[in-house]
Design a protein around this motif. Structure first.
Motif, short mmCIF file in Angstrom:
data_model
loop_
_atom_site.label_atom_id
_atom_site.label_comp_id
_atom_site.label_asym_id
_atom_site.label_seq_id
_atom_site.Cartn_x
_atom_site.Cartn_y
_atom_site.Cartn_z
N ALA A 184 -2.37 9.40 -5.00
CA ALA A 184 -1.47 10.53 -5.18
C ALA A 184 -1.38 10.91 -6.65
N GLU A 191 5.61 -0.26 0.15
CA GLU A 191 4.39 0.32 -0.42
C GLU A 191 4.16 -0.24 -1.83
N GLU A 239 -1.55 14.46 -2.43
CA GLU A 239 -1.80 13.09 -2.02
C GLU A 239 -2.76 13.01 -0.85
N PRO A 257 -4.20 10.06 2.02
CA PRO A 257 -4.09 8.68 2.50
C PRO A 257 -5.33 7.88 2.08
N LEU A 258 -5.07 6.68 1.65
CA LEU A 258 -6.15 5.85 1.14
C LEU A 258 -7.26 5.65 2.16
N ARG A 265 -1.46 2.44 0.18
CA ARG A 265 -1.52 3.40 1.28
C ARG A 265 -2.16 4.73 0.95
N ARG A 266 -2.02 5.15 -0.32
CA ARG A 266 -2.51 6.50 -0.63
C ARG A 266 -2.94 6.64 -2.09
#
Lengths: 759, 170
Positions: A63, A34, A77, A79-80, A60-61
């Motif tokens: 947060a 990541e 968080e 998720p992107l 990925r996210r």
């Protein structure tokens, strides 16, 4: 968004040390592979306490983490792939950033204005990472840096916010630098300063030569009963006196002139700088405060320059010369008599630190007192009307007493200091008589009565300049405080200046266009939102709407009293920011609701915008404004003075003078801020007639309250809550059954009917 | 409505001095002839700039105060009319020319000027400094509490003592 590639290219990791700093903290949280993309620090922790939290975006996210020791505690968080938008919610005093997905909004971080700039940038970068972003909402797009406009920034040294109308942090402005800057201003006058210093050195040296002469007199001339020697010594002392008197007077004259000159230049500079500052500055400062800068602060600086600055140099020189004399006569006695000197210096150094605060304190109170006066006195009519004299007196008394207290407090501190140092200094003369007397009585070679007398002379002369130097700290303090204030004004960058390649428009058609204009006096609260309209040359536009709808603001933007926060105002197709301000405003005439008349004659007031106008032009303008006849009724005619606020004229008369002013200026664009106050119907008819003549052939914006004015308008623009809600001719808008304008007119009609019935 | 009536002329009427003739009637009132047709009796004369340019821009008004027209320069008139006009202006505008300032003192919230003028000596009461007006050409005009004007010549035309007294007040 066109900036997408730009943002991705633009963010090298080097620019974000935070990313590197927090990477180890996040090691446990990140999944293998990541990649950390964006990180920014907020100064609050959700839901609402102060503290540090990090907004982080990976591939990925999105947060948020709080740095709880080594192990970050994950709070939020998303998720992107789910994030479709980042939206800012402006709260009072803080801002909330939310991540919007298809079905919910997740609060990410909360922060204060201090962090807003950095977080705006980061949010922009995160937006660029989104897979499927929603189109931006207009309000969300809180306009990024417009044309280098200064936003609130922070002092690089202390981190305190610096207001956007200033360019330096006052707290970090060092006093030494202030004085240095002040001295630098004397640079162009280096010639006279050097002459004056040479004169001072000559005078001081000659003056001090009296001490060895006295020693010679007592030790050699008198014991030897030499009359000739006596005559020589007397002549020498007389010569010294004549010399020091003449040189001293010449030098004083020179330095006073210099001080006045330096201050004169400074005062002029402050005033001309004030004229260059935009209206925003004046919105934020009270008139009294600004007036004080120009008058009393520059005077304080003058005292410093004429008096304190030269005394400092001369005193320092005197000390050196005396020390040289003393040590050459008797090193031992010299040492003994100078023992208290370091103590005095130490005391004054400590004292210096305190005085700045004390003076500043007194100073603020003085300013507050002045601000109150200049605030209340012009409004005295209101005070009396509401019978608030008593309360105003109490308010004044409070501030006046505060000022007194501050001064008494300052005086107390100074008294204690002065007496203590005086006492310490007295000890040294005691030491000379004691030890020196002992040496003379014992007959130690090289010591004599003459030496003691000469020494006493020198010690007396030593402590006077030393004490003066420490007392000087007072004036230095005062000057530093004043200098700080003056430089604060000078350092304020004009928020509106001509662009280097600004256009000079000698003549314009008067076409005006608003393109998606957004503006707020306070950037967080827009007064105009996405306002767009296009006005043809020569058109008359009525601006209609409830108060606070943004009518006056629209006009302020046409005159470019303020710059838009978003969009653009175009005149003849040019952005007003690309036109020289002078050349723009020369084309605009304004007739204000409360016409301001300057202290001067009526003729001068009419010719205010065109000082070169002939008397005939002035009278023609006055005639067209229906002002000529009433002006001739004054015994002094056009020579009649109108007071500071034109107090001797009625509202209707003032208005007609201001119409004459506008007619004389012959502008292409005319702005009428029509008076709401009712005048008698004959006066009203005269004013209307004058306005009709004025409006003819010019692009006109009228903030109108009279229906009659509105009927004359080609089109009406109806504003409500900062938006254009209706636009069209009078008839078109009236025909709209549920229109805003229709509603206003109905209301107006009901009111006048009520008045008619009541009357 | 008033506004529906024919609007008063919005143009400044400037009279041709060659057409202007002034006479006096048996009651010592001024009669104005403009050309051959127009005759106004009586007329009033008003200075537009009584202080700064007293000999320019004279307005003629009819009995009701309506303006007939303006004369750009008194000196443009032929001598006979000019004399009538000057006499009338001197009558309307009382202005004493100050020759000497004997004393200036303040008391009772006013400033007392002890003056010698071309109309004789006089003790003048002036309310405050704003009633002491310097004109661009160096003259100074005092307006007393009753509205009368006293003209002080430029400083260099005054004697030494008067000048000193005046300078303190300026």
């Amino acid at each position: 968004m066109s900036g997408k590639e730009h943002h991705q290219r633009g963010h090298a990791n080097a620019e974000f040390p935070l990313l590197e700093k927090i990477r180890p903290n996040l090691a446990d949280v990140l999944e293998p592979g990541e990649e950390l993309q964006v990180a920014v620090e907020a100064d609050m922790v959700l839901p609402g306490s102060f503290g540090v939290s990090w907004l982080v975006a990976t591939d990925r996210r999105v947060a948020v983490f709080t740095p709880n020791g080594k192990v970050p505690h994950t709070t939020t968080e998303v998720p992107l792939s789910q994030v479709r938008a980042l939206r800012k919610r402006e709260l009072l005093g803080s801002v909330l950033l939310e991540a919007h997905t298809d079905d919910r909004a997740v609060p990410l971080i909360r922060f204060t204005e201090a962090k807003e700039e950095a977080i705006d940038q980061a949010a922009e970068q995160i937006r660029a990472l989104l897979v499927d972003p929603l189109p931006e909402e207009e309000e969300d797009q809180s306009a990024p840096e417009e044309r280098g406009r200064k936003k609130a920034s922070h002092c690089p040294e202390c981190g305190k916010p610096i207001p956007r109308w200033m360019s330096v942090c006052l707290d970090c402005m060092n006093q030494r630098q202030l004085i240095l800057r002040l001295i630098k201003r004397a640079g162009p006058y280096a010639g006279p300063i050097i002459v004056s210093l040479v004169m001072a050195i000559l005078a001081v040296t000659a003056d001090l030569a009296q001490a060895p002469l006295q020693k010679y007199l007592i030790d050699s001339v008198i014991p030897n009963r030499s009359l000739q020697g006596l005559v020589y010594v007397m002549l020498a002392i007389l010569g010294i006196r004549v010399f020091t008197t003449v040189v001293g007077a010449a030098r004083q004259l020179l330095m006073s002139w210099l001080g006045e000159k330096v201050t004169y230049d400074l005062r002029g500079e402050v005033y001309s700088h004030l004229q260059r500052l935009g209206l925003r500055y004046y919105d934020q400062k009270e008139t009294g405060w600004i007036m004080d800068r120009v008058t009393s602060d520059t005077t304080t600086l003058q005292v410093f320059m004429t008096d304190a600055m030269q005394r400092t140099v001369i005193n320092a020189l005197t000390l050196v010369i005396i020390a040289v004399y003393m040590f050459s006569m008797s090193p031992l006695l010299a040492l003994l008599s100078l023992i208290p000197a370091p103590i005095v210096c130490l005391m004054s150094a400590r004292f210096m630190k305190r005085t700045h605060t004390i003076w500043h304190w007194a100073y603020r109170r003085r300013s507050r007192l002045f601000a109150l006066l200049s605030n209340v006195l012009p409004g005295v009519r209101v005070v009396k009307a509401f019978t608030q004299e008593g309360r105003e007196h109490v308010r004044f008394d409070e501030r006046s007493r505060d000022y007194m207290d501050a001064n008494v407090n300052a005086a107390r501190v100074f008294a204690a200091f002065n007496r203590t140092t005086g006492f310490v200094m007295a000890l040294s003369s005691l030491a000379i008589w004691g030890y020196g007397g002992y040496l003379v009585i014992k007959g130690v070679p090289g010591n004599s009565l003459g030496l003691l007398v000469a020494f006493m002379q020198l010690v007396m002369r030593f402590y006077a300049p030393l004490q003066d130097l420490t007392g000087l700290s007072q004036q230095v303090q005062r000057a530093a405080t004043a200098a700080q204030r003056v430089f604060e004004v000078l350092d304020t960058a004009p928020d509106m200046e001509d662009a280097p390649e600004a256009l000079d428009l000698p003549g314009i058609w008067g076409e005006i266009e608003f393109c998606n204009v957004t503006f707020g006096y306070d950037e967080r609260r827009p007064v105009l939102k996405n306002v767009s309209f296009h006005i043809r040359p020569g058109e008359m536009i009525g601006l209609v709407g409830p108060s606070g709808a943004g009518k006056s603001t629209t006009i302020n933007l046409i005159c470019r009293f303020y710059d838009v926060t978003g969009g653009a105002v175009l005149v003849d197709g040019h952005d007003v920011r690309d036109i020289k301000i002078d050349s723009l405003r020369q084309q605009i005439g304004i007739v204000l609701q409360e016409p301001f008349l300057f202290h001067g004659t009526i003729a001068e007031n009419i010719a205010y915008g065109c000082p070169e106008a002939t008397m005939e032009d002035i009278m023609r303008a006055a005639k067209a404004a229906n002002a000529h006849d009433f002006i001739l009724k004054f015994p002094e005619g056009y020579d009649a003075m109108v007071g500071e606020r034109g107090a001797r004229l009625s509202g209707g008369e003032r208005q007609r003078i201001s119409i004459a002013r506008a007619i004389l200026k012959n502008p292409r664009i005319l702005i009428l801020d029509e008076a709401t106050s009712s005048v008698d119907s004959e006066t009203e008819a005269q004013i209307r007639e004058a306005i009709d003549r004025l409006v003819h052939g010019r692009t006109t914006f009228a903030i109108a309250h009279r229906l009659s004015t509105l009927q004359n308008a080609n089109r009406l623009i109806v504003l409500e809550k900062g938006r254009v809600v209706e636009m069209g001719t009078h008839a078109e808008l009236l025909s709209k059954e549920d229109g805003v304008f229709r509603r206003l007119v109905d209301l107006h009609r009901q009111l006048s009917e009520a008045v008619a019935v009541g009357g | 409505m008033l506004s529906d009536e024919a609007p008063a002329s919005s143009d400044l009427q400037i009279l041709d001095p060659r057409k202007v003739r002034l006479e006096r009637d048996d009651f010592q009132r001024l009669i104005l002839y403009v050309g051959i047709e127009e005759r106004y009796q009586p007329v009033r004369v008003v200075r537009a700039l009584p202080l700064s340019q007293p000999d320019r821009w004279i307005a003629f008004q009819d009995d009701e105060g309506n303006e007939i027209g303006m004369l750009a320069r008194v000196s443009d008139l032929e001598p006979h009319s000019r004399q009538h006009l000057e006499e009338e202006l001197d009558l309307v505008y009382l202005k004493a020319k100050v020759q000497e300032i004997r004393n200036v003192a303040s008391g009772h919230g006013m400033i007392h000027w002890d003056l010698v003028t071309d109309l004789g000596p006089r003790l003048v009461y002036v309310r405050d400094r704003s009633d002491v007006r310097p004109l661009p050409d160096g003259r100074i005009v005092l307006t007393d509490v009753h509205g009368a004007k006293y003209e002080i010549p430029p400083l260099d035309q005054l004697d030494e003592r008067s000048r000193q007294r005046l300078e303190v007040e300026m």
